[in-house]
Design an enzyme around this catalytic site. Structure first.
Site, mmCIF file in Angstrom:
data_model
loop_
_atom_site.group_PDB
_atom_site.id
_atom_site.type_symbol
_atom_site.label_atom_id
_atom_site.label_comp_id
_atom_site.label_asym_id
_atom_site.label_seq_id
_atom_site.Cartn_x
_atom_site.Cartn_y
_atom_site.Cartn_z
ATOM 1 N N GLY A 123 1.776 -13.417 7.198
ATOM 2 C CA GLY A 123 2.625 -12.237 7.587
ATOM 3 C C GLY A 123 3.514 -12.326 7.731
ATOM 4 O O GLY A 123 4.218 -11.020 7.440
ATOM 5 N N TRP B 296 4.865 -12.922 4.143
ATOM 6 C CA TRP B 296 4.784 -11.442 3.387
ATOM 7 C C TRP B 296 6.153 -10.097 3.745
ATOM 8 O O TRP B 296 6.910 -9.562 3.061
ATOM 9 C CB TRP B 296 3.868 -10.757 4.359
ATOM 10 N N HIS B 297 7.305 -10.429 4.803
ATOM 11 C CA HIS B 297 7.822 -10.083 4.533
ATOM 12 C C HIS B 297 9.406 -10.357 4.208
ATOM 13 O O HIS B 297 10.001 -9.614 4.125
ATOM 14 C CB HIS B 297 8.394 -9.931 6.402
ATOM 15 N N GLY B 298 8.825 -11.831 3.437
ATOM 16 C CA GLY B 298 10.102 -11.889 2.995
ATOM 17 C C GLY B 298 10.128 -14.234 2.525
ATOM 18 O O GLY B 298 9.101 -14.468 2.918
ATOM 19 N N PHE C 130 11.544 -5.442 2.170
ATOM 20 C CA PHE C 130 10.070 -6.215 2.160
ATOM 21 C C PHE C 130 8.955 -6.062 1.410
ATOM 22 O O PHE C 130 9.190 -5.222 0.919
ATOM 23 C CB PHE C 130 9.591 -6.610 3.508
#
Lengths: 488, 374
Positions: free
Chosen positions: A322, A325-327, A488
């Site tokens: 997770g 996934w954001h960056g 993102f």
């Protein structure tokens, strides 16, 4: 095109709305869907038309795989599994190429002291969202949970402009019946009113509240060289509020816009800063992402069915995924790791049967989330260290000058007077402090937009309130800024 | 209530509300942007338009009437472009941006070039424009809000200026202050040439209530307080590169450039030494001379030691423009004090800096900073 822009509110939205329902009114339902896809792709291409082929090829690829999965017979499980694997790998490869290649090269260079040149690829807008949405579609197709629709319907599902850029991440099975329903092709004034109500609240949250906090958060994270105790806390809290009002504002606008077209998008936020434990937080924050991670990462990893040790591992792995996934950055990985560890501790704590006073549980949860956001926001480790060092009071403590007379004795403890928030706010906290106070009240005392939606009634009071927040929103469009989750 | 009626109410109210606020802002015009309607005791005294420099000046620059540009911080803003016109036989615009760094100057200059056939640049360069630690965007929020439009040479619409909640609050405050007689004249840019008109100080001087010593001390505080303009001064290569870029752009496009360092009040000069920034101050000049010759008006000289030549510690009075420009354009017909302005070249920089060092006088900076601190 941004939801919070003149061109969207006064041109794109009314034109799209009118043409869509005009075509439906003339029973041209295929044309209306085609128009909706065209409008959504136009909306998407407004930023950069070069992104258009990427989303189109991604849609074609996933539609073909999904269709094949739907057509495969039950006894050809091996074939289906291969197809699914190809589909998932294809999606992850696309995402990986654009989002993670430079991150990989940087780390490779660091580990091997080599000098491979970075690709410096621009991240195609919304790629993280439409990739996850389509992976979910493939897995659902594999599980036989999707029905077969033509490409036009599939294109509406992926590109529907209210949720295309930053979610909510939706399931094929919850959207397609809505697009197919003939009742939804007729203007519904109750839905339009409700949509307008929610959109107006979202616009207000974004342009009036989030963009106000953005100035202080940016000053603290990106430009200040050091932060004293109050500056550091004001910086981190500013970002904590900015992120919530920005992203939940965006989601409200998406939900409101979809309602104009009689489409109900799933709830994405449920007063997350009221959470009293970290599990509770993740049930309230970015709910559709949590749902995706649970259904397509945590459970496939074994969830909590393979013993305690594996459960803890799965929790940690899910949140690290997770995070990344954001960056593409170690700060995001570390943020995910922190949340994973917090969930492990929470699980152990709960299983031991310990309980805390509610206020203390909230305080710990809120502060953990607030501190973890520091890593999420920081562009570099040094920025995170700067803010955290300040929050611990290690970069000095300054108090406002007006209290200097009464508290002068604190000088002997190294506490200084004056410039107490000067690195982030030139007005000496005149607006910053009341805004922080108001934000706390809004997130802790007030009902959230989805609760307001459920209580919504068509009366003069809601009409006046909607008009006021809409007027404030429109009159604050001059400080147009992108939504944080667009990155993102 | 049915949905249709509810929607109509919301849309009509929103339309009226937005229209009303836009209309009020247009009429009150708190920053004197259109100056179309002046109502006595309501809006005849305006706020300074110097807080919206990029918006105000870009709208004048796009008309394409100028061949000469005066560039720099507010220290050059007080210089009269009509004097420059006489030397270059062109129409000159004063493109001051208060307190600006060279990045802002560079971008505004290129915006000006896009719309004007510029042949001359008179560049007043300042020590403050190179401070690495003064990059807080809030200082230049107005510019950064419009940055992408300036970089893309877009026209900056006034639409968002009128349909604006913050401006509505400002309009309300201005009306109240006008009614109560509390609003006075403030410094403004002249619409014809962008020059800063200190009409507030001129009025104070005329009425005998100009508090010059207080202005000087407050100005010095603004620079040297912990969060001031010189905050933790460190010379920035990033800003130097913007300066180089501006000059090389001019060289490649046949734009004649004149560079000078405006004269700050002598106590301000002494305070730089007292604050421990003198090495950086010298370094700034050494870096500058590697790129171009320039005229340095700083230090103690006939003009800078006399406070009546200033409005505060930084800003000269308009009347000094002729002798500054006479020195820059080497006009022998104007009498310029012999110690005012030194042409600095690679050859004489060392000697010049040595000479400046001998001029430094003791200045009680601590006392100034501690006065009425809040």
């Amino acid at each position: 095109m941004l939801f919070n822009s003149y061109e969207f509110i006064f041109a794109f939205l009314p034109i799209t709305f009118l043409i869509y329902f005009y075509l439906n009114n003339k029973k041209l339902t295929i044309a209306s869907k085609g128009f909706l896809v065209f409008a959504s792709l136009f909306f998407y291409s407004w930023w950069n038309i070069l992104y258009l082929p990427i989303i189109l090829s991604s849609m074609l690829f996933n539609y073909s795989i999904g269709n094949s999965l739907n057509k495969s017979e039950q006894n050809k499980r091996v074939h289906k599994k291969q197809l699914l694997t190809i589909g998932i790998v294809g999606n992850l490869a696309l995402l990986g190429y654009f989002k993670y290649t430079d991150f990989f090269i940087e780390n490779f260079n660091l580990a091997t002291s080599s000098n491979v040149e970075l690709l410096n690829l621009a991240l195609p807008l919304a790629i993280s969202f439409f990739t996850f949405q389509q992976i979910a579609y493939l897995v659902d197709s594999y599980r036989g949970e999707t029905k077969e629709y033509d490409f036009l319907n599939y294109a509406v599902f992926v590109t529907f402009f209210p949720q295309l850029i930053a979610g909510p991440i939706v399931h094929h099975k919850e959207m397609m019946p809505q697009f197919a329903s003939s009742r939804n092709m007729v203007k519904n004034y109750k839905n339009i009113a409700l949509g307008l109500f929610i959109f107006s609240i979202g616009l207000f949250k974004k342009v009036v509240i989030a963009d106000t906090f953005a100035v202080w958060a940016t000053a603290g994270f990106d430009t200040a060289t050091t932060l004293n105790l109050f500056e550091a806390w004001a910086t981190s809290l500013s970002y904590t509020f900015q992120l919530y009002f920005d992203f939940s504002g965006y989601t409200d606008m998406a939900i409101g816009l979809a309602l104009l077209f009689n489409i109900k998008l799933p709830i994405n936020f449920n007063s997350p800063y009221k959470a009293t434990d970290i599990q509770d937080f993740w049930r309230r924050w970015h709910i559709t992402l949590s749902r995706f991670l649970r259904d397509y990462v945590y459970i496939p990893l074994g969830g909590n069915k393979k013993g305690e040790y594996r459960t803890y591992n799965n929790l940690l792995a899910t949140f690290i995924i997770g995070g990344i996934w954001h960056g593409a950055g170690w700060t995001f990985v570390f943020w995910g790791f922190l949340h994973g560890v917090a969930l492990m501790i929470h699980r152990a704590w709960s299983r031991l049967g310990f309980k805390l006073w509610t206020w203390l549980a909230w305080l710990i949860t809120f502060n953990f989330v607030n501190i973890a956001w520091v890593f999420f926001r920081a562009k570099e480790w040094d920025d995170a260290v700067k803010v955290l060092t300040g929050m611990l009071g290690l970069s000095g403590i300054n108090l406002p000058n007006p209290v200097a007379g009464k508290l002068a004795f604190l000088n002997q403890f190294g506490i200084e007077f004056g410039g107490w928030v000067s690195s982030i706010d030139a007005d000496g906290g005149k607006f910053l402090v009341p805004w922080l106070f108001v934000a706390f009240i809004l997130v802790l005392v007030f009902k959230n937009t989805m609760q307001k939606r459920d209580d919504f009634k068509l009366n003069y009071k809601t009409a006046f309130l909607t008009a006021i927040v809409l007027i404030c929103g429109i009159l604050s469009l001059n400080k147009v800024s992108e939504f944080l989750y667009f990155n993102f | 209530m049915n949905g249709k009626k509810w929607i109509k109410i919301v849309l009509v109210l929103s339309f009226l509300g937005v229209g009303f606020i836009g209309g009020v802002n247009y009429i009150i015009d708190p920053y004197g942007y259109n100056n179309l309607i002046k109502i006595s005791n309501i809006n005849n005294f305006k706020y300074s338009n110097t807080s919206m420099t990029a918006r105000y000046k870009s709208n004048i620059l796009i008309k394409g009437k100028f061949n000469g540009i005066m560039l720099g911080t507010s220290r050059i803003g007080v210089m009269d472009p009509t004097i420059v016109d006489n030397y270059i036989h062109a129409n000159t615009y004063n493109l001051e941006y208060p307190g600006s760094n060279t990045e802002i100057q560079n971008k505004l200059f290129k915006y000006a070039i896009k719309f004007n056939d510029v042949k001359y640049l008179i560049y007043g360069i300042d020590f403050m424009s190179f401070n690495k630690n003064r990059i807080i965007k809030k200082d230049f929020q107005e510019f950064y809000d419009l940055q992408s439009k300036i970089e893309n040479f877009e026209r900056i619409s006034n639409f968002e200026l009128y349909f604006n909640l913050n401006i509505f609050v400002t309009s309300g405050k201005l009306v109240i202050k006008n009614i109560l007689g509390l609003q006075k004249n403030e410094a403004i840019y002249l619409s014809e040439n962008g020059m800063r008109d200190y009409r507030n100080h001129i009025e104070e001087l005329k009425n005998g209530n100009l508090k010059l010593d207080e202005n000087i001390n407050n100005s010095i505080k603004g620079y040297f307080k912990p969060d001031g303009i010189y905050k933790n001064y460190k010379f920035s290569d990033h800003f130097l590169n913007y300066f180089k870029d501006t000059l090389s752009y001019c060289e490649n496009n046949n734009i004649k450039v004149y560079v000078y360092i405006p004269p700050m009040y002598s106590e301000h000069f002494d305070a730089i030494f007292k604050a421990g920034y003198f090495d950086e101050f010298e370094f700034f000049k050494k870096e500058l001379v590697k790129i171009t010759d320039f005229i340095d008006f700083t230090g103690h000289n006939y003009i800078s030691v006399d406070k009546v030549n200033y409005w505060d510690s930084s800003h000269l009075r308009r009347e000094l423009t002729p002798i500054i420009m006479a020195k820059i354009f080497n006009d022998k017909s104007v009498k310029v004090p012999s110690d005012f302005g030194v042409l600095v070249t690679k050859e004489n920089i060392a000697e010049h800096l040595e000479n400046l060092k001998t001029q430094i006088k003791n200045y009680d900076l601590e006392k100034t900073l501690s006065e009425n601190q809040n």
